[in-house]
Write a protein that holds these residues in place. Structure first.
Motif, PDB file in Angstrom:
ATOM      1  N   ARG A  81       0.950  -1.385  -0.013  1.00 47.30           N
ATOM      2  CA  ARG A  81      -0.014  -0.084   0.052  1.00 47.30           C
ATOM      3  C   ARG A  81       0.815   1.292  -0.115  1.00 47.30           C
ATOM      4  O   ARG A  81       0.711   2.249  -0.682  1.00 47.30           O
ATOM      5  CB  ARG A  81      -0.930   0.035   1.235  1.00 47.30           C
ATOM      6  N   PHE A  85       1.263   1.773  -3.920  1.00 43.73           N
ATOM      7  CA  PHE A  85       0.092   2.380  -4.051  1.00 43.73           C
ATOM      8  C   PHE A  85      -1.103   1.531  -4.470  1.00 43.73           C
ATOM      9  O   PHE A  85      -1.916   1.605  -5.128  1.00 43.73           O
ATOM     10  CB  PHE A  85      -0.016   3.567  -4.922  1.00 43.73           C
ATOM     11  N   VAL A  87      -4.233  -0.734  -3.930  1.00 44.28           N
ATOM     12  CA  VAL A  87      -5.482  -0.866  -3.114  1.00 44.28           C
ATOM     13  C   VAL A  87      -6.517  -2.120  -3.397  1.00 44.28           C
ATOM     14  O   VAL A  87      -6.220  -2.639  -4.377  1.00 44.28           O
ATOM     15  CB  VAL A  87      -6.369   0.342  -3.304  1.00 44.28           C
ATOM     16  N   SER A  93      -8.037   5.156  -3.836  1.00 42.12           N
ATOM     17  CA  SER A  93      -6.669   5.738  -3.436  1.00 42.12           C
ATOM     18  C   SER A  93      -6.472   7.361  -3.742  1.00 42.12           C
ATOM     19  O   SER A  93      -6.520   7.799  -5.027  1.00 42.12           O
ATOM     20  CB  SER A  93      -5.456   4.962  -3.858  1.00 42.12           C
TER      21      SER A  93
END
Length: 153
Positions: A81, A85, A87, A93
C-alpha cells in the motif's frame, strides 16, 4: 711490599664486565624491538577485525529481523500500500502531490485584502529609465536607485 694503589686489572675487569652487560642489553633491544613492534601491530589488527566482526554480526541480525518482518502478511500488505500504492477492489486511493517543503508552505506570506495606491507614476518611471539608459555612457554597475523626478500628481 704491598702497594696502597688498587689493582688496575680488577678495575678493568669490572668496566669490561659492565661494557659486556650493556652491549648484551643493547643487542637484545635491537633484536627484540622489531618483534615487539610486530606483536603490537598484530594485536591492533586483531582488535580491528574483532570490531568489524561485531559490526557485521549486528548487521546480519538487523537483516534477519527484516526478513522475519517480510514473513508477516500484514507487513507485506502495508508495504504494498505504501510503496506501490496498491488498493483493494472498491477502494479509492488518493495521492497528495506537494513539491513545497513544510517550511515554504508554513512561511508563505498572506496577501493583503486591501488595495494599495502606488507611490510613483509607472509611466514616467519607465520613460525616465528609458532615457537614462539611452543617453548615458556609464556601465550598468554604476547605476544606483533611479532619481526621483518631479511629476504632478
Amino acid at each position: 711490599m704491598p702497594s696502597s694503589r688498587p689493582d688496575p686489572v680488577g678495575q678493568l675487569r669490572v668496566s669490561w664486565l659492565l661494557l659486556v652487560v650493556v652491549g648484551l642489553v643493547v643487542a637484545g633491544v635491537v633484536v627484540l624491538a622489531p618483534t615487539v613492534g610486530l606483536l603490537l601491530e598484530q594485536r591492533r589488527d586483531i582488535a580491528a577485525a574483532e570490531a568489524q566482526v561485531v559490526e557485521q554480526q549486528e548487521n546480519v541480525e538487523a537483516l534477519q529481523d527484516e526478513v522475519a518482518r517480510w514473513d508477516d502478511p500484514a507487513y507485506i500488505e502495508a508495504q504494498a500500500r505504501d510503496r506501490l500504492f496498491y488498493v483493494y477492489p472498491g477502494e479509492t486511493s488518493f495521492v497528495l502531490l506537494d513539491d513545497r517543503s513544510a517550511l515554504e508552505s508554513a512561511s508563505a506570506p498572506v496577501p493583503s485584502a486591501t488595495l494599495e495606491q502606488p507611490t510613483r507614476d509607472w509611466a514616467s518611471a519607465a520613460a525616465s529609465s528609458f532615457l537614462v539608459a539611452g543617453l548615458t555612457s556609464a556601465g550598468p554597475t554604476s547605476f544606483g536607485e533611479p532619481a526621483e523626478t518631479d511629476t504632478p500628481e
